[in-house]
Design a protein around this motif. Sequence first.
Motif, PDB file in Angstrom:
ATOM      1  N   THR A   1       6.531  -5.289 -12.591  1.00 56.19           N
ATOM      2  CA  THR A   1       6.009  -5.607 -11.517  1.00 56.19           C
ATOM      3  C   THR A   1       6.524  -6.582 -10.569  1.00 56.19           C
ATOM      4  O   THR A   1       6.214  -6.910  -9.413  1.00 56.19           O
ATOM      5  CB  THR A   1       4.335  -5.685 -11.578  1.00 56.19           C
ATOM      6  OG1 THR A   1       4.211  -6.818 -12.281  1.00 56.19           O
ATOM      7  CG2 THR A   1       3.828  -4.277 -12.434  1.00 56.19           C
TER       8      THR A   1
ATOM      9  N   ILE B   1       9.220  -2.265  -1.994  1.00 53.32           N
ATOM     10  CA  ILE B   1       8.596  -0.915  -2.050  1.00 53.32           C
ATOM     11  C   ILE B   1       9.210  -0.237  -1.055  1.00 53.32           C
ATOM     12  O   ILE B   1       9.447   1.262  -1.187  1.00 53.32           O
ATOM     13  CB  ILE B   1       7.289  -1.204  -2.112  1.00 53.32           C
ATOM     14  CG1 ILE B   1       6.779  -2.074  -3.262  1.00 53.32           C
ATOM     15  CG2 ILE B   1       6.336   0.144  -1.708  1.00 53.32           C
ATOM     16  CD1 ILE B   1       5.337  -2.513  -3.235  1.00 53.32           C
TER      17      ILE B   1
ATOM     18  N   PHE C   1       1.911   2.910  -1.779  1.00 47.85           N
ATOM     19  CA  PHE C   1       1.826   1.223  -1.486  1.00 47.85           C
ATOM     20  C   PHE C   1       1.185   0.392  -2.092  1.00 47.85           C
ATOM     21  O   PHE C   1       1.003  -0.518  -2.597  1.00 47.85           O
ATOM     22  CB  PHE C   1       1.883   1.200   0.145  1.00 47.85           C
ATOM     23  CG  PHE C   1       2.216  -0.234   0.231  1.00 47.85           C
ATOM     24  CD1 PHE C   1       3.404  -0.774   0.653  1.00 47.85           C
ATOM     25  CD2 PHE C   1       1.126  -1.017   0.835  1.00 47.85           C
ATOM     26  CE1 PHE C   1       3.715  -1.976   0.974  1.00 47.85           C
ATOM     27  CE2 PHE C   1       1.396  -2.341   1.126  1.00 47.85           C
ATOM     28  CZ  PHE C   1       2.697  -2.947   1.341  1.00 47.85           C
TER      29      PHE C   1
ATOM     30  N   CYS D   1       2.217  -5.915   4.744  1.00 47.97           N
ATOM     31  CA  CYS D   1       1.078  -5.441   5.054  1.00 47.97           C
ATOM     32  C   CYS D   1       0.799  -5.201   6.596  1.00 47.97           C
ATOM     33  O   CYS D   1       0.148  -4.238   6.815  1.00 47.97           O
ATOM     34  CB  CYS D   1      -0.036  -6.641   4.546  1.00 47.97           C
ATOM     35  SG  CYS D   1      -0.190  -6.922   2.811  1.00 47.97           S
TER      36      CYS D   1
ATOM     37  N   GLY E   1       2.001  -2.010  -5.035  1.00 52.77           N
ATOM     38  CA  GLY E   1       1.968  -3.390  -4.558  1.00 52.77           C
ATOM     39  C   GLY E   1       0.844  -4.283  -5.213  1.00 52.77           C
ATOM     40  O   GLY E   1       1.016  -5.369  -5.203  1.00 52.77           O
ATOM     41  N   SER E   2       0.085  -3.426  -5.838  1.00 54.79           N
ATOM     42  CA  SER E   2      -0.997  -4.375  -6.237  1.00 54.79           C
ATOM     43  C   SER E   2      -1.164  -4.303  -7.737  1.00 54.79           C
ATOM     44  O   SER E   2      -2.068  -4.955  -8.522  1.00 54.79           O
ATOM     45  CB  SER E   2      -2.466  -3.682  -6.011  1.00 54.79           C
ATOM     46  OG  SER E   2      -2.587  -2.485  -6.340  1.00 54.79           O
TER      47      SER E   2
ATOM     48  N   ASN F   1       7.185  -6.240  -4.439  1.00 52.79           N
ATOM     49  CA  ASN F   1       6.814  -6.556  -3.061  1.00 52.79           C
ATOM     50  C   ASN F   1       6.791  -5.876  -2.019  1.00 52.79           C
ATOM     51  O   ASN F   1       7.769  -4.839  -2.179  1.00 52.79           O
ATOM     52  CB  ASN F   1       7.690  -8.085  -2.924  1.00 52.79           C
ATOM     53  CG  ASN F   1       8.983  -7.936  -2.644  1.00 52.79           C
ATOM     54  OD1 ASN F   1       9.499  -7.360  -1.682  1.00 52.79           O
ATOM     55  ND2 ASN F   1       9.948  -8.452  -3.928  1.00 52.79           N
ATOM     56  N   PRO F   2       6.240  -5.999  -1.055  1.00 51.80           N
ATOM     57  CA  PRO F   2       6.365  -5.044  -0.009  1.00 51.80           C
ATOM     58  C   PRO F   2       7.761  -4.654   0.570  1.00 51.80           C
ATOM     59  O   PRO F   2       8.020  -3.542   0.890  1.00 51.80           O
ATOM     60  CB  PRO F   2       5.567  -5.469   1.344  1.00 51.80           C
ATOM     61  CG  PRO F   2       4.639  -6.491   0.583  1.00 51.80           C
ATOM     62  CD  PRO F   2       5.219  -7.073  -0.579  1.00 51.80           C
TER      63      PRO F   2
ATOM     64  N   VAL G   1      -3.310  -5.188  -1.493  1.00 49.00           N
ATOM     65  CA  VAL G   1      -1.960  -5.569  -1.750  1.00 49.00           C
ATOM     66  C   VAL G   1      -1.662  -6.915  -1.459  1.00 49.00           C
ATOM     67  O   VAL G   1      -0.964  -7.959  -2.112  1.00 49.00           O
ATOM     68  CB  VAL G   1      -0.725  -4.961  -1.421  1.00 49.00           C
ATOM     69  CG1 VAL G   1       0.588  -5.292  -1.272  1.00 49.00           C
ATOM     70  CG2 VAL G   1      -0.762  -3.305  -1.677  1.00 49.00           C
TER      71      VAL G   1
ATOM     72  N   THR H   1      12.649  -0.187  -6.226  1.00 54.19           N
ATOM     73  CA  THR H   1      11.224  -0.298  -7.195  1.00 54.19           C
ATOM     74  C   THR H   1      11.480  -0.392  -8.410  1.00 54.19           C
ATOM     75  O   THR H   1      10.756  -0.936  -9.166  1.00 54.19           O
ATOM     76  CB  THR H   1      10.106   0.812  -6.801  1.00 54.19           C
ATOM     77  OG1 THR H   1      10.892   2.016  -6.993  1.00 54.19           O
ATOM     78  CG2 THR H   1       9.599   0.456  -5.507  1.00 54.19           C
TER      79      THR H   1
ATOM     80  N   GLN I   1       5.228 -10.604   2.495  1.00 58.06           N
ATOM     81  CA  GLN I   1       4.086 -10.093   2.157  1.00 58.06           C
ATOM     82  C   GLN I   1       3.320  -9.739   3.325  1.00 58.06           C
ATOM     83  O   GLN I   1       2.654  -8.733   3.532  1.00 58.06           O
ATOM     84  CB  GLN I   1       3.377 -10.804   0.944  1.00 58.06           C
ATOM     85  CG  GLN I   1       2.008 -10.240   0.550  1.00 58.06           C
ATOM     86  CD  GLN I   1       1.332 -10.979  -0.609  1.00 58.06           C
ATOM     87  OE1 GLN I   1       0.873 -12.186  -0.377  1.00 58.06           O
ATOM     88  NE2 GLN I   1       0.691 -10.367  -1.698  1.00 58.06           N
TER      89      GLN I   1
END
Length: 971
Positions: free
Chosen positions: A235, A243, A304, A960, A308-309, A239-240, A900, A248, A956
């Motif tokens: 992971t 992704i 996402f 978002c 992302g989380s 990050n956004p 996220v 990924t 980030q």
Amino acid sequence: MRALFKHPLAAHVIGWVALTLLSFAQPPGRVAADTKFNLTENPAAFLAGATRAWTDQFTLGQIQNQAYGYLFPQGPFFLLPLPDWILQRLWWALLLCIAYSGTLFLARRMGIPGVVPALLYALSPRILTTLTAISSEAWPVALVPWTLVPLVGRRPQVAPALVAVALMGAVNAAATIAACVPAFVLLLWRRKWPQAALFLLGCLLVSAWWLGPLLVLGRYSPPFTEFIESAFVTTHWLNPAEILRGTTSWAPFVDTERSGGFLLVSEPVFVLATMAVAALGLAGLARGNMPWRGYLVLLFALGFLLLGSAHYLPSLFDGPLAPFRNLHKFDPLVRLPLVLGVGWAVARLRPPGLIVVSLVILIAVAPAWSLRLLPSGTWTQVSQDWVAAGQWLDEHAAGTRTVVIPPASFARQTWGWPRDEPIQAVTSAPFAVRDAVPLVDPEAIRGLDGQMEALDADALRSIGVGAVLVRRDLASGATATWPGEPTASFGDIDIYMLDSQRGMMITSDEPVRVNGGGEVLPLLWERYGYFPAQLVDSVAQIVTDTPAAAARNYGTLDSPVSAHLASPEEGSDVHNRLPDYPSAGTRVGVSMEGGTASASSSAADATVFGGADPSRSLTAAFDGRKDTAWWPAPGDDGWIASTVEGGSVTVTATDSTVVRVHSGGSTREVSLVAGQPRTFSVPGDTVRIELTEPVGIAELDTGVTRIVEVPGTADTYFFQRLLPRTDVLQRRFTTAEAAEWELSAPATIDGADYSGRVFLEAGAHEVVTDAEALTITRTRVPTAAWDGFGGVVGASASEQLILTTRGFNDGLRATVGGVPVAPERIDAGMQAFRVPPGVSGQFEMSFAGDAPYRWGLLLGAVVSLLTVAGCLWVRWRRISRFDPARPSTPVSPLAAALCVGLLPGLFAAALAWVARRFTLIPSWVLSSGAAGFMGLWLARAPWPAENYAGSSVLVQFAGCLAVAALAFPDE
């Protein structure tokens, strides 16, 4: 041309031809290590072996890890009588074409014109990264659109979707499960509750053939998920920015082997191009008139959110959700909506814009058409040395086990990088090899480490080795030797047959109780000859200084173990839930007295590039010795800190330097002369020494001491420096009573030099030696007698122990004369069985999981085939166009952004609402503009730059914002 592509069949044919040519254009004649070496070298034998759960051929005997998954559809494909490289190209072409046509069908059923979504999905970063390196993960991704096509009509048809699920296979069960999520979400979104329940049930039925074997694997497999990549690794780069653009997969971030994937993550031009594609997709999704927008935005937000989380939940993905920690398998949840969004946006562009977009797309998929998809280490043919050696082993060593040396995490040979050890495909003879993570008992893995260090014929008896294969073709240049003349030689391979055949053994003696880790036993056997041993943590006859309380870098065999640690926090650079392989022995760690000490890092850390150097640990600065020193990890400016006793400290450095001293809120610079102690006062009760250049701190005298302390007392002490290896052996040990002891090598004990015999009072003692190994003994070293075992047990008045020379597994069962006998762990995680007095007869061993495994395959296959047949028999209605109701403002993007980004996500969601509520900024500008900013910001410092921009707060926030803006669609 546009008219040609509008023809229902022409677009598919043209796409298939182009993608097939693209596949075959990758350097012809070269074979890649795609998924499994056996698929190209010996597929028939591999698939035959996959019908059984247990194999005695692989290292120490083991349960096969998801080998059943290759039974369909990938494995049979490679039985075709064609050259290996052609088979691979055909398989890759099939995968690309299926992904292309499925997406094309889906886009047209949704009312999205053009072939752009189909091309972008088939050549997405996820597929380009995995296609030629591990296509088994890309295969379910290719079939995702086919699960959706039958469900987007006015009346969803579950049967055709289940056929697509059945074709996914089970090489990677998690990837197959992930590929079913979009279809399930679609049925829930459409509120088709009966069809959703039917889809879930159908997925179970068409997958029944592999679910049974999967349960057997879960029941009897060693806990290998603890020793592979951790959730921190999988992971870390989610990050956004990564992704959204599709990079990924963590593999290209840690290794350059996957050439295409590494280009996508590291080259600014590809960062810009892939992010531009993502921005275009967001622009399409932001349009309120996009068909199926509600579902696509929901699916995108879900993906996402999931990707992302995940880094907030490492304990979950290193625990019960460990099979799903490779979250890049869920990339289709993000990728499919984005490529369809691109299609919708492109359909509204005029010719000048189309030209620009076409160029961007061409750059984004450039690794494919520039012929850079093959991974490193391809080959034209398997080394004939290995083929000949394998045939020789089949003829001369089928009744014993062959050990392969030197060890290697992955088989990277000079002639090619097959990843899997070549021996497993070129012979049916049993073998043992220490690779990255052998699928055996963790204690047995420690034992293999010890075997690789000892390389001794007596030690190898415990694992039934009767032949040694020495290879000289490792690309790393690693070498190993074996004494004497080889029995057979084949170019870069020598084979040595040991004096006697090694196999099962039997003993009536109780095993010697050893407090230690599996790695110490081969060293004991090297010195005293083989004897059955039992690893314990108390009441031991032999106490050793293993297993070390240390952290291990599971990803390498090159000095992977840190120095001894005083606490788990000191090994926090290793992010696996278990910092080292578990062991039955008592952990031997550092005793720290007089205060506390810490450092920014050390060259003895497990994750240091190039391997740990335990001689340069934190302990070296507090051991009272000037010939040892703490060094920071390479690349770290470094600081070392400690509590202070008496208001002054003494510092000794290995080189002349200037350091910054922080204490009591003040800072000053102090000059140090190489090797000369410098004493100075400090105002506080702690001190931190910051280095200004790479030097070692030989001693930091603050009143704190650190030493490795061996717990327990016994008649025999055996010290060694295998794991971790150091220059000086320094230990504290305790004697229970005053007695005379014998040393195997000269040593300094409690400050005095001794050789031969020494009288020691009861209590704690400190020993220092530069000998390779040291034993301190008071009596004869205990051993246990044993005999070779041919398979028939004679009656005995006492209990007997049968040593099978196989790795321990909960599923192994045995009978003697039809009487079940109790299993027991022996030696370093090896399998034994205890025979009661008076029991005699033929010894027979079996694997308890084999019957449920084979019945699961057989009955499950029947269930799956009948279900698929039913799906094919049911009349498939023509898929009618359906224009779903468009919800006004989906909340899923807002939820995804908040979860996220947390605080940045909150600000991003608020900014998106304010911009849409009080300004005229269109949502597509807000969303695609934020993505464009991320592309520019990331391109200035892509991985592996030291200031990698992907993890910045700005990225980030922008990510978002790009997602949150989708909650407010344009009219």
